[in-house]
Design a protein around this motif. Structure first.
Motif, PDB file in Angstrom:
ATOM      1  N   PRO A 127      17.163 -35.686 -10.719  1.00 11.30           N
ATOM      2  CA  PRO A 127      18.531 -35.646 -11.282  1.00 11.30           C
ATOM      3  C   PRO A 127      18.797 -34.364 -12.068  1.00 11.30           C
ATOM      4  N   ASN A 128      17.839 -33.943 -12.867  1.00 18.19           N
ATOM      5  CA  ASN A 128      18.006 -32.738 -13.660  1.00 18.19           C
ATOM      6  C   ASN A 128      18.206 -31.511 -12.767  1.00 18.19           C
ATOM      7  N   ARG A 156      23.900 -27.941  -9.166  1.00 15.87           N
ATOM      8  CA  ARG A 156      25.217 -28.481  -8.806  1.00 15.87           C
ATOM      9  C   ARG A 156      25.269 -28.946  -7.358  1.00 15.87           C
ATOM     10  N   SER A 187      19.251 -31.450  -9.645  1.00 12.12           N
ATOM     11  CA  SER A 187      20.501 -31.479  -8.887  1.00 12.12           C
ATOM     12  C   SER A 187      21.677 -31.099  -9.783  1.00 12.12           C
ATOM     13  N   THR A 188      21.569 -31.400 -11.078  1.00 14.03           N
ATOM     14  CA  THR A 188      22.616 -30.989 -12.014  1.00 14.03           C
ATOM     15  C   THR A 188      22.649 -29.468 -12.151  1.00 14.03           C
ATOM     16  N   LEU A 189      21.485 -28.891 -12.382  1.00 15.69           N
ATOM     17  CA  LEU A 189      21.414 -27.446 -12.586  1.00 15.69           C
ATOM     18  C   LEU A 189      21.882 -26.672 -11.355  1.00 15.69           C
TER      19      LEU A 189
END
Lengths: 263, 263
Positions: free
Chosen positions: B215-216, B222, B218-220
């Motif tokens: 999750p981390n 985007r 995929s956030t970074l």
DNA sequence: CAGTGGTCTAGACCACACT
DNA sequence: GTGTGGTCTAGACCACTGC
């Protein structure tokens, strides 16, 4: 030695080239010798695995010094087109040797022990003649609709399907290739291309991405949908940068990885 | 020239090595010259970008012929440790030159036009000293718990985050490296390593897989969860195969691909 | 032993860059 | 022009292979 862009030819192979432009740029003697040797390799004057003439013989044939021939051969050896063996001779490179088998396959087991799993088990999924699509034609330097041979296969290591790949081969050079002949042969496919069709792959380019399999692909590789896979698109070339194969592979990288060296 | 495994030294750099075993195997003169030059490079006698002495000078220094020095330099040039420029001299290779910037980065835009997107935009996510975990220590040739510097960053092309990578550097050689100094510098990170810390990366090995982001990550980057990404683990080496960097990268390959050449 | 590739030398000349 | 790397030669000798 005499002046430049002419080199003393022997039985006069003289490849046309009437020097259309002004002063065709400087080309060292050894480069000219190199291309003469290259022409002989390409023409099949010496077959893969065979020895080419000794440096002294080539020096005599081309009327240059041994050192000049040596430098030409040095470059060919650096490009993996020939292989030098001290005390024995210089040999035309081949994909059939034990040491360099699967020279172009960079997928190795995570343990690093390439031999622990034995040879790959290969299964031909399909093999049929068809007409080249636009992108296949472009990659192979053909025209859309030209005849090509399409092959699909699965490679398994230790019983686990790991590589799923599709190949496209130009119909002309590979006339007569069938699923049976593909299944029968032992050893690397590129070795068979050499012995059966006289096609030697000397260089390749790969484009690598991460992708997800479609349902058909995940079935063949026996992985769940949503499993990330390495997509490896390879174009392999014979002499003179002529493309001879397009290969699209899906690598399952759970227990293997693609290894690359940078320098 | 005289007998074998001794080469005439000049100011006598003589690196110990009392020849423990019987007949330390044959080593050509030019190989011995090569390692002497290598020692000078390693010792920083000539800095990256500078010219090394001319072939004639080196030949005089080591009391061998120019041809022997030439062959030694030829190999160093083939390994990208030095760069020859006709009429000018031989120069210590560097990551700071325009042509070979990002020599080790094989991710290129699908258009093939490397320059179309301009330089990468770099954002340091974090940078802190910590103790090496077991696997980081192993990769860097350290002991578990040794001080290392950990850096996380995101590279964006044309505004799109494309590469997320973590770096681990040995604490000793990189003493004094901070997030600020990382953010300030322009140009390739490896060029800064050369100028600021005297560390030259000359070679690297990469292991590539397809993975899914956490999750981390995929956030970074985007990207949605479930987006397949290229995992590239690199170990970069200085002279003498000393590992100096571990780098774990995640490449988003929607608009870019990893390009490799095989031969 | 002869034949092959590998090393080393010395000298001549060429192409290129700078001044 | 001078100095650099690049090419070419000719000859000597070394190391490895196989007869």
């Amino acid at each position: 030695m005499s002046s430049n862009p002419s080199v003393p030819s022997e039985p006069s192979p003289l490849t046309g080239e009437p020097a259309a432009s002004v002063t065709p740029a400087f080309s060292p003697l050894y480069q000219q010798i190199k291309s003469l040797i290259l022409q002989s390799l390409q023409a099949g004057e010496w077959k893969p695995g065979e020895a080419i003439p000794s440096e002294m013989e080539l020096a005599a044939r081309y009327r240059v010094s041994q050192g000049t021939v040596r430098k030409a051969i040095d470059e060919l050896a650096a490009e993996n087109l020939v292989q030098r063996r001290q005390g024995k001779g210089t040999f035309v490179a081949t994909h059939a040797e034990r040491q360099v088998q699967y020279r172009f396959l960079k997928l190795i087991p995570d343990t690093g022990d390439v031999n622990s799993e034995g040879p790959a088990e290969r299964r031909i999924v399909d093999c049929r003649r068809q007409r080249a699509s636009a992108d296949v034609a472009r990659a192979l330097g053909l025209r859309t609709g030209d005849p090509v041979l399409q092959v699909g296969r699965v490679l398994s290591f230790a019983g686990t399907p790991t590589i799923l790949e599709d190949l496209w081969l130009p119909g002309g050079p590979f006339k007569g290739l069938t699923a049976d002949r593909l299944s029968e042969h032992r050893g690397p496919m590129y070795a068979m291309f050499e012995s059966e069709f006289g096609v030697r792959m000397v260089r390749a380019e790969e484009k690598i991405r991460a992708v997800l399999p479609d349902p058909n692909q995940s079935t063949l590789l026996r992985v769940p949908a949503g499993t990330p896979l390495l997509s490896v698109e390879r174009v392999a070339y014979t002499y003179n940068d002529v493309p001879m194969e397009l290969r699209r592979g899906l690598y399952h990288t759970a227990t293997h990885h693609y290894r690359n060296e940078l320098s």
